[in-house]
Design a protein around this motif. Structure first.
Motif, PDB file in Angstrom:
ATOM      1  N   GLY A  21       0.773  -1.237   0.000  1.00  0.00           N
ATOM      2  CA  GLY A  21       0.000   0.000   0.000  1.00  0.00           C
ATOM      3  C   GLY A  21       0.795   1.273   0.000  1.00  0.00           C
ATOM      4  O   GLY A  21       0.637   2.126   0.877  1.00  0.00           O
ATOM      5  N   SER A  22       1.654   1.431  -0.987  1.00  0.00           N
ATOM      6  CA  SER A  22       2.471   2.644  -1.074  1.00  0.00           C
ATOM      7  C   SER A  22       2.948   2.839  -2.503  1.00  0.00           C
ATOM      8  O   SER A  22       3.184   1.864  -3.229  1.00  0.00           O
ATOM      9  CB  SER A  22       3.680   2.537  -0.132  1.00  0.00           C
ATOM     10  OG  SER A  22       4.639   3.519  -0.428  1.00  0.00           O
ATOM     11  N   SER A  23       3.122   4.097  -2.890  1.00  0.00           N
ATOM     12  CA  SER A  23       3.646   4.387  -4.224  1.00  0.00           C
ATOM     13  C   SER A  23       5.134   4.043  -4.326  1.00  0.00           C
ATOM     14  O   SER A  23       5.701   4.068  -5.416  1.00  0.00           O
ATOM     15  CB  SER A  23       3.432   5.868  -4.563  1.00  0.00           C
ATOM     16  OG  SER A  23       4.062   6.698  -3.609  1.00  0.00           O
ATOM     17  N   TYR A  24       5.758   3.735  -3.184  1.00  0.00           N
ATOM     18  CA  TYR A  24       7.169   3.356  -3.172  1.00  0.00           C
ATOM     19  C   TYR A  24       7.353   1.872  -2.858  1.00  0.00           C
ATOM     20  O   TYR A  24       8.465   1.407  -2.639  1.00  0.00           O
ATOM     21  CB  TYR A  24       7.935   4.184  -2.138  1.00  0.00           C
ATOM     22  CG  TYR A  24       7.842   5.667  -2.373  1.00  0.00           C
ATOM     23  CD1 TYR A  24       8.625   6.289  -3.349  1.00  0.00           C
ATOM     24  CD2 TYR A  24       6.950   6.449  -1.651  1.00  0.00           C
ATOM     25  CE1 TYR A  24       8.533   7.651  -3.588  1.00  0.00           C
ATOM     26  CE2 TYR A  24       6.845   7.825  -1.881  1.00  0.00           C
ATOM     27  CZ  TYR A  24       7.637   8.410  -2.847  1.00  0.00           C
ATOM     28  OH  TYR A  24       7.538   9.759  -3.081  1.00  0.00           O
ATOM     29  N   SER A  25       6.288   1.125  -2.824  1.00  0.00           N
ATOM     30  CA  SER A  25       6.331  -0.285  -2.448  1.00  0.00           C
ATOM     31  C   SER A  25       6.861  -1.143  -3.597  1.00  0.00           C
ATOM     32  O   SER A  25       6.914  -0.714  -4.755  1.00  0.00           O
ATOM     33  CB  SER A  25       4.926  -0.763  -2.068  1.00  0.00           C
ATOM     34  OG  SER A  25       4.090  -0.774  -3.218  1.00  0.00           O
ATOM     35  N   PRO A  26       7.271  -2.379  -3.283  1.00  0.00           N
ATOM     36  CA  PRO A  26       7.680  -3.303  -4.356  1.00  0.00           C
ATOM     37  C   PRO A  26       6.597  -3.503  -5.416  1.00  0.00           C
ATOM     38  O   PRO A  26       6.909  -3.642  -6.597  1.00  0.00           O
ATOM     39  CB  PRO A  26       7.963  -4.594  -3.587  1.00  0.00           C
ATOM     40  CG  PRO A  26       8.349  -4.155  -2.217  1.00  0.00           C
ATOM     41  CD  PRO A  26       7.492  -2.943  -1.943  1.00  0.00           C
ATOM     42  N   VAL A  27       5.343  -3.497  -4.993  1.00  0.00           N
ATOM     43  CA  VAL A  27       4.253  -3.670  -5.956  1.00  0.00           C
ATOM     44  C   VAL A  27       4.188  -2.493  -6.926  1.00  0.00           C
ATOM     45  O   VAL A  27       3.898  -2.660  -8.114  1.00  0.00           O
ATOM     46  CB  VAL A  27       2.907  -3.860  -5.227  1.00  0.00           C
ATOM     47  CG1 VAL A  27       1.748  -3.799  -6.212  1.00  0.00           C
ATOM     48  CG2 VAL A  27       2.890  -5.195  -4.493  1.00  0.00           C
ATOM     49  N   ALA A  28       4.473  -1.292  -6.430  1.00  0.00           N
ATOM     50  CA  ALA A  28       4.509  -0.125  -7.309  1.00  0.00           C
ATOM     51  C   ALA A  28       5.634  -0.254  -8.335  1.00  0.00           C
ATOM     52  O   ALA A  28       5.489   0.156  -9.494  1.00  0.00           O
ATOM     53  CB  ALA A  28       4.680   1.145  -6.488  1.00  0.00           C
TER      54      ALA A  28
END
Length: 242
Positions: A180-187
């Motif tokens: 849940g972050s724009s800096y996360s691995p998913v992003a």
């Protein structure tokens, strides 16, 4: 071709190098120019899009599926979907994460889209798409331990499986940092998916052009001379994939 089957990069880097070589088989004769202009007229004609669609709808089996227009466009489509699912997951707020039904739904959708992208990359012949895909899978592997604690297992085939019970019980802050972050691995995966999609559609354009102009047995030197020409005229028909 697997994600790791891109070792012959030098062969790809030389793909477009033949246009101005002294011994190039293409000569700028009047007949050659007339043939080229005939092809230009064909590309501009109303029948052109029908021919492209016919290529996309053609069936194939076995290794012939690798690097076709349809396989590259399929990769572009699933990569775009992965970007969308990744972005939705990384946009989740803490309250969204605390809604376990919503969390499970978004993580499961992400995992399914990711797995579809892995499958589609196995039939791609785009070096740039495969390089971005390799970087993406390496990112996931780097965080495989943390993902496993949240119920997302990374398999030996690079695919993801979700354990709903473990995911529901995972620490909210840990889930937020991973998803849940724009800096996360998913992003970061969303960024890689975007690169994969663009590279795949570019490969589809040049593959379609090669098939239209020369068939499947063309001279690579001659083909390379029209790469810019291909992008210019084919781009219109691939707008829906970009």
């Amino acid at each position: 071709m697997s994600l790791y089957g891109i070792g012959n990069y030098s062969a790809y880097s030389n793909l477009f190098s033949g246009m101005y070589q002294k011994n190039n088989t293409y000569n700028n004769t009047s007949a050659d120019l007339q043939a080229l202009m005939k092809k230009v007229d064909e590309v501009r004609s109303p029948e052109y899009k029908k021919k492209i669609k016919a290529q996309l709808e053609g069936s194939s089996t076995g290794d012939s599926e690798i690097g076709t227009v349809s396989s590259e466009l399929k990769l572009s489509e699933v990569a775009k979907d992965l970007k969308k699912k990744s972005a939705a997951l990384s946009a989740m707020s803490m309250s969204d994460i605390q809604d376990k039904d919503a969390l499970v739904k978004n993580v499961t959708a992400f995992a399914e889209s990711y797995n579809s992208a892995i499958d589609a990359m196995g039939k791609s012949d785009s070096v740039d798409a495969l390089k971005a895909g390799l970087s993406m899978t390496n990112t996931v592997k780097t965080y495989s331990g943390a993902l496993s604690r949240m119920g997302v297992k990374v398999g030996s085939d690079n695919k993801l499986t979700v354990n709903e019970e473990t995911l529901r019980a995972a620490d909210d802050n840990a889930v937020s940092s991973m998803f849940g972050s724009s800096y996360s691995p998913v992003a970061r995966i969303a960024d890689k998916a975007d690169s994969i999609s663009k590279a795949a559609v570019s490969k589809a354009q040049t593959t379609a052009f090669k098939g239209m102009m020369y068939g499947q047995t063309s001279s690579s030197g001659l083909y390379s001379g029209y790469n810019t020409f291909a992008s210019s005229f084919l781009g219109t028909f691939f707008d829906s994939y970009t």
